[in-house]
Design a protein around this motif. Structure first.
Motif: not given
Length: 330
Positions: A173, A238, A240, A250, A246-247, A80, A242-244, A70
């Protein structure tokens, strides 16, 4: 800043980008997609293997990575950030391989607010000079450079403030049982999931130039070597996927929020918030200072960021950088 900065984005190596889904791709097809010869593909694969990237080759199937990767994407990371934080961030730097993200930012002297992320670190650093295991495209390696005009609290408390902000971001999250361990560790349950390394340089007029580094285990391979304590990774916790990217966005937003609040109000707004996540308070601990070990009970932290330890009925203040703290065996 008055100067207009442009984000500095290094694209993924083409072979890795082509194989990112983890599936097989034949040598001829890969050569056509990259616009190079078959021998050039072989040479690129050899260089990547020498750099520690696992690429498998099987006659009749072609090439594939050890699994899907990813890759970080700058636009998604920026997306984000809150509008205010995106506007304040002068430059986002995304590189494939660095010695350490903190070291990259240490090379700048212009006072800009910068963030650096990398897919891999070859010389990642933790507290007290310990190595930080940093495999390719598995975790988050993020640093932020930020200038404080006149710090309103000891600079040593910045790591605690960022730790609180990161714990809150993971909690938001849906990650269960998030905690902080003084002075700079992030935990899930009783296992370490991340750490914070803050470096400061004094500036003229009493200011300080901070570089705040964050390492977060996202999908660290269980086969990773060189880790000397219990650890976990986010993919197991997690609720659900979560892409790296997006993480990363955040986390970057949380760090910028913490630094902005710290700049205006010091550590005081973070003190009660730390208590809500504190995994050490009330625990029996061993204080290790060089060859000396003492046992006591942790009693929370002080307004100056010190760890309060009760030893033989007397409370003492312990400061980051002087003593390492490990939970004593139960």
């Amino acid at each position: 800043m008055s100067q207009e900065w442009v984000d500095e984005i290094e694209s993924a190596e083409p072979v890795i980008a082509a194989l990112a889904d983890g599936g097989w791709m034949s040598g001829p097809r890969l050569a056509v997609q990259l616009g190079v010869s078959r021998s050039a593909v072989s040479a690129r694969v050899a260089r990547l293997r020498a750099a520690g990237i696992d690429i498998y080759a099987v006659s009749g199937k072609g090439y594939r990575l050890a699994g899907p990767v990813d890759l970080l994407e700058a636009r998604a990371i920026r997306g984000e950030l809150s509008p205010a934080h995106s506007a304040r961030l002068d430059q986002l730097i995304l590189r494939q391989t660095v010695d350490s993200t903190n070291s990259v930012l240490a090379g700048y002297r212009d006072g800009a607010i910068r963030a650096c992320l990398a897919e891999r670190q070859t010389a990642g650093r933790g507290r007290a000079g310990r190595a930080w295991v940093s495999p390719f495209a598995a975790n988050l390696y993020l640093s932020v450079a930020y200038e404080l005009a006149v710090p309103k609290a000891p600079v040593a408390t910045v790591s605690l403030a960022v730790g609180v902000a990161m714990a809150e971001a993971l909690d938001a999250l849906g990650v269960p049982d998030v905690g902080v361990k003084w002075p700079n560790d992030l935990w899930i349950g009783q296992d370490k999931v991340g750490g914070i390394l803050t470096e400061a340089r004094a500036e003229a007029g009493g200011g300080a130039r901070l570089i705040v580094g964050l390492g977060l285990n996202v999908a660290m391979p269980r086969s990773a070597d060189g880790i000397d304590q219990p650890w976990t990774h986010l993919v197991d916790h997690l609720p659900q996927p979560c892409s790296r990217s997006v993480l990363a966005g955040r986390c970057l937003d949380a760090v910028l929020e913490a630094l902005t609040r710290f700049e205006h109000a010091g550590f005081e707004p973070f003190l009660a918030r730390w208590t809500a996540f504190d995994r050490v308070a009330g625990q029996a601990v061993d204080l290790v200072d060089g060859a000396h070990r003492r046992s006591g009970v942790a009693r929370g932290i002080g307004s100056d960021g010190s760890l309060r330890i009760e030893i033989d009925g007397r409370e003492q203040a312990v400061y980051a950088g002087d003593i390492s703290v490990r939970l004593a065996p139960s």
